[in-house]
Design a protein around this motif. Structure first.
Motif, PDB file in Angstrom:
ATOM      1  N   LYS A   6      12.564  -3.396  -0.467  1.00 17.05           N
ATOM      2  CA  LYS A   6      11.549  -3.600  -1.500  1.00 17.05           C
ATOM      3  C   LYS A   6      10.737  -4.863  -1.255  1.00 17.05           C
ATOM      4  O   LYS A   6       9.504  -4.863  -1.407  1.00 17.05           O
ATOM      5  N   GLU A   7      11.394  -5.951  -0.834  1.00 19.29           N
ATOM      6  CA  GLU A   7      10.672  -7.201  -0.595  1.00 19.29           C
ATOM      7  C   GLU A   7       9.812  -7.119   0.658  1.00 19.29           C
ATOM      8  O   GLU A   7       8.793  -7.808   0.768  1.00 19.29           O
ATOM      9  N   ASP A   8      10.180  -6.272   1.620  1.00 16.60           N
ATOM     10  CA  ASP A   8       9.321  -6.041   2.782  1.00 16.60           C
ATOM     11  C   ASP A   8       8.031  -5.339   2.347  1.00 16.60           C
ATOM     12  O   ASP A   8       6.940  -5.666   2.827  1.00 16.60           O
ATOM     13  N   VAL A   9       8.162  -4.379   1.450  1.00 20.14           N
ATOM     14  CA  VAL A   9       6.983  -3.692   0.916  1.00 20.14           C
ATOM     15  C   VAL A   9       6.080  -4.690   0.209  1.00 20.14           C
ATOM     16  O   VAL A   9       4.857  -4.695   0.399  1.00 20.14           O
ATOM     17  N   ARG A  10       6.669  -5.568  -0.570  1.00 19.48           N
ATOM     18  CA  ARG A  10       5.879  -6.564  -1.300  1.00 19.48           C
ATOM     19  C   ARG A  10       5.162  -7.506  -0.325  1.00 19.48           C
ATOM     20  O   ARG A  10       4.003  -7.874  -0.541  1.00 19.48           O
ATOM     21  N   ALA A  11       5.844  -7.901   0.753  1.00 16.22           N
ATOM     22  CA  ALA A  11       5.247  -8.825   1.722  1.00 16.22           C
ATOM     23  C   ALA A  11       4.055  -8.191   2.428  1.00 16.22           C
ATOM     24  O   ALA A  11       3.011  -8.832   2.629  1.00 16.22           O
ATOM     25  N   VAL A  12       4.190  -6.942   2.834  1.00 17.74           N
ATOM     26  CA  VAL A  12       3.081  -6.248   3.496  1.00 17.74           C
ATOM     27  C   VAL A  12       1.942  -6.021   2.516  1.00 17.74           C
ATOM     28  O   VAL A  12       0.761  -6.173   2.864  1.00 17.74           O
ATOM     29  N   ALA A  13       2.262  -5.680   1.281  1.00 21.25           N
ATOM     30  CA  ALA A  13       1.233  -5.481   0.265  1.00 21.25           C
ATOM     31  C   ALA A  13       0.441  -6.766   0.037  1.00 21.25           C
ATOM     32  O   ALA A  13      -0.792  -6.741  -0.101  1.00 21.25           O
ATOM     33  N   GLN A  14       1.121  -7.898   0.000  1.00 19.33           N
ATOM     34  CA  GLN A  14       0.433  -9.177  -0.198  1.00 19.33           C
ATOM     35  C   GLN A  14      -0.509  -9.470   0.957  1.00 19.33           C
ATOM     36  O   GLN A  14      -1.632  -9.953   0.761  1.00 19.33           O
ATOM     37  N   LEU A  15      -0.076  -9.167   2.176  1.00 22.32           N
ATOM     38  CA  LEU A  15      -0.919  -9.377   3.356  1.00 22.32           C
ATOM     39  C   LEU A  15      -2.164  -8.502   3.299  1.00 22.32           C
ATOM     40  O   LEU A  15      -3.284  -8.975   3.570  1.00 22.32           O
ATOM     41  N   LEU A  16      -1.996  -7.255   2.919  1.00 23.33           N
ATOM     42  CA  LEU A  16      -3.140  -6.352   2.799  1.00 23.33           C
ATOM     43  C   LEU A  16      -4.062  -6.778   1.660  1.00 23.33           C
ATOM     44  O   LEU A  16      -5.291  -6.719   1.794  1.00 23.33           O
ATOM     45  N   TYR A  17      -3.491  -7.198   0.563  1.00 21.40           N
ATOM     46  CA  TYR A  17      -4.284  -7.640  -0.586  1.00 21.40           C
ATOM     47  C   TYR A  17      -5.170  -8.823  -0.205  1.00 21.40           C
ATOM     48  O   TYR A  17      -6.335  -8.906  -0.619  1.00 21.40           O
ATOM     49  N   GLU A  18      -4.636  -9.737   0.589  1.00 21.51           N
ATOM     50  CA  GLU A  18      -5.379 -10.942   0.955  1.00 21.51           C
ATOM     51  C   GLU A  18      -6.424 -10.679   2.036  1.00 21.51           C
ATOM     52  O   GLU A  18      -7.510 -11.265   1.998  1.00 21.51           O
ATOM     53  N   ARG A  19      -6.112  -9.800   2.991  1.00 20.43           N
ATOM     54  CA  ARG A  19      -6.999  -9.671   4.161  1.00 20.43           C
ATOM     55  C   ARG A  19      -7.772  -8.359   4.217  1.00 20.43           C
ATOM     56  O   ARG A  19      -8.739  -8.241   4.956  1.00 20.43           O
ATOM     57  N   GLY A  20      -7.345  -7.350   3.525  1.00 19.53           N
ATOM     58  CA  GLY A  20      -8.078  -6.090   3.491  1.00 19.53           C
ATOM     59  C   GLY A  20      -7.740  -5.149   4.617  1.00 19.53           C
ATOM     60  O   GLY A  20      -7.288  -4.027   4.399  1.00 19.53           O
ATOM     61  N   THR A  21      -7.957  -5.577   5.856  1.00 19.82           N
ATOM     62  CA  THR A  21      -7.677  -4.754   7.030  1.00 19.82           C
ATOM     63  C   THR A  21      -6.971  -5.609   8.078  1.00 19.82           C
ATOM     64  O   THR A  21      -7.409  -6.720   8.378  1.00 19.82           O
ATOM     65  N   ILE A  22      -5.881  -5.091   8.637  1.00 21.21           N
ATOM     66  CA  ILE A  22      -5.145  -5.826   9.656  1.00 21.21           C
ATOM     67  C   ILE A  22      -4.679  -4.860  10.740  1.00 21.21           C
ATOM     68  O   ILE A  22      -4.407  -3.689  10.474  1.00 21.21           O
ATOM     69  N   PRO A  23      -4.590  -5.334  11.998  1.00 14.81           N
ATOM     70  CA  PRO A  23      -4.048  -4.485  13.064  1.00 14.81           C
ATOM     71  C   PRO A  23      -2.559  -4.259  12.861  1.00 14.81           C
ATOM     72  O   PRO A  23      -1.845  -5.125  12.339  1.00 14.81           O
ATOM     73  N   GLY A  24      -2.107  -3.093  13.268  1.00 14.09           N
ATOM     74  CA  GLY A  24      -0.717  -2.729  13.035  1.00 14.09           C
ATOM     75  C   GLY A  24       0.283  -3.636  13.726  1.00 14.09           C
ATOM     76  O   GLY A  24       1.408  -3.806  13.232  1.00 14.09           O
ATOM     77  N   ASP A  25      -0.095  -4.234  14.865  1.00 15.14           N
ATOM     78  CA  ASP A  25       0.838  -5.108  15.570  1.00 15.14           C
ATOM     79  C   ASP A  25       1.303  -6.250  14.667  1.00 15.14           C
ATOM     80  O   ASP A  25       2.452  -6.693  14.758  1.00 15.14           O
TER      81      ASP A  25
END
Length: 270
Positions: free
Chosen positions: A241-260
């Motif tokens: 669950k906390e991994d999901v939250r961490a990735v969600a925060q990254l997407l929320y802040e940056r919008g688009t990120i490479p999968g690597d």
């Protein structure tokens, strides 16, 4: 005329080596600061990329450098290439969601896909891009790319594909306490894969039977697969669950990120 052509020639999509050389050829005609690793990333992830599409991507990346207000117009950077790949392959990004709540909800939705994808599929597939920007009819995406350019799937890989599709619904329930209408396309895809499994004899029965003659039984077996994989996915993401939250925060802040970057983040957290 009859007999004029004696054979048919099947022209396939370029393989990764052909795509790499094509990228190098078109990039050689413009100024850029891309490293060989950047070019390799583009070639590896751009599955089924044609020469014409690669040319369009490099041209669009060059145009981006002039549209942006910066000191070195005409010099293509990696982020220019990344955004050009998204634009050519998936369409131009629209305005972001006006409501912060909607932006966060979509970030959670896509993070669910991304974490399930990383945990279940990374030996065979990688994440190309993850985005919460609206493109076409999608409010966000986790775009996959294959490490091995073939179509064969095992039964376990098909079940994993269903879980990745259902992961958006699971993530929303875990972090938001509800589900959204963003799951519509995901549910349709998961159902299609489950139906294919039934049709291939990979469910309860061995043979294939006409949907028209056995519609009720095929629906029952399809629903059984979906419910089982939904529960499996729920157990999986509850532990992450906390991994999901961490990735969600990254997407929320940056919008688009490479999968690597997503794979690196999740590997560092394990």
């Amino acid at each position: 005329r009859a007999g004029r052509f004696g054979r048919k020639i099947h022209v396939t999509f370029p393989r990764v080596e052909g795509r790499r050389r094509t990228y190098e050829g078109y990039l050689g005609k413009v100024q850029h600061d891309l490293t060989p690793e950047n070019v390799e990333w583009a070639a590896r992830n751009h599955e089924k990329g044609t020469g014409a599409e690669i040319k369009d991507i490099v041209n669009e990346a060059l145009l981006i450098t002039f549209r942006d207000d910066r000191d070195d117009p005409g010099v293509v950077r990696f982020r220019d290439l990344m955004h050009a790949m998204l634009w050519v392959h998936y369409g131009e990004a629209e305005l972001p969601f006006e409501r912060d709540e909607a932006r966060w909800n979509v970030a959670v939705h896509e993070a669910g896909h991304a974490v399930a994808f990383h945990l279940l599929c990374r030996d065979r597939l990688r994440i190309w891009f993850a985005s919460i920007e609206q493109r076409g009819q999608t409010g966000g995406m986790v775009a996959p790319t294959s490490l091995h350019e073939d179509w064969l799937q095992t039964r376990e890989e098909m079940l994993a594909e269903i879980q990745v599709s259902l992961a958006s619904r699971v993530a929303e329930t875990l972090l938001l306490g509800t589900a959204t209408n963003g799951h519509a396309g995901d549910g349709t895809h998961a159902t299609k894969v489950a139906q294919d499994m039934v049709g291939l004899g990979l469910a309860e029965q061995v043979g294939w039977y006409s949907p028209e003659q056995n519609a009720r039984e095929l629906r029952r077996q399809t629903e059984a697969i979906l419910r089982n994989e939904l529960e499996e996915c729920r157990e999986l993401l509850e532990h992450h669950k906390e991994d999901v939250r961490a990735v969600a925060q990254l997407l929320y802040e940056r919008g688009t990120i490479p999968g690597d970057e997503i794979h690196a983040l999740l590997e560092a957290r394990q």
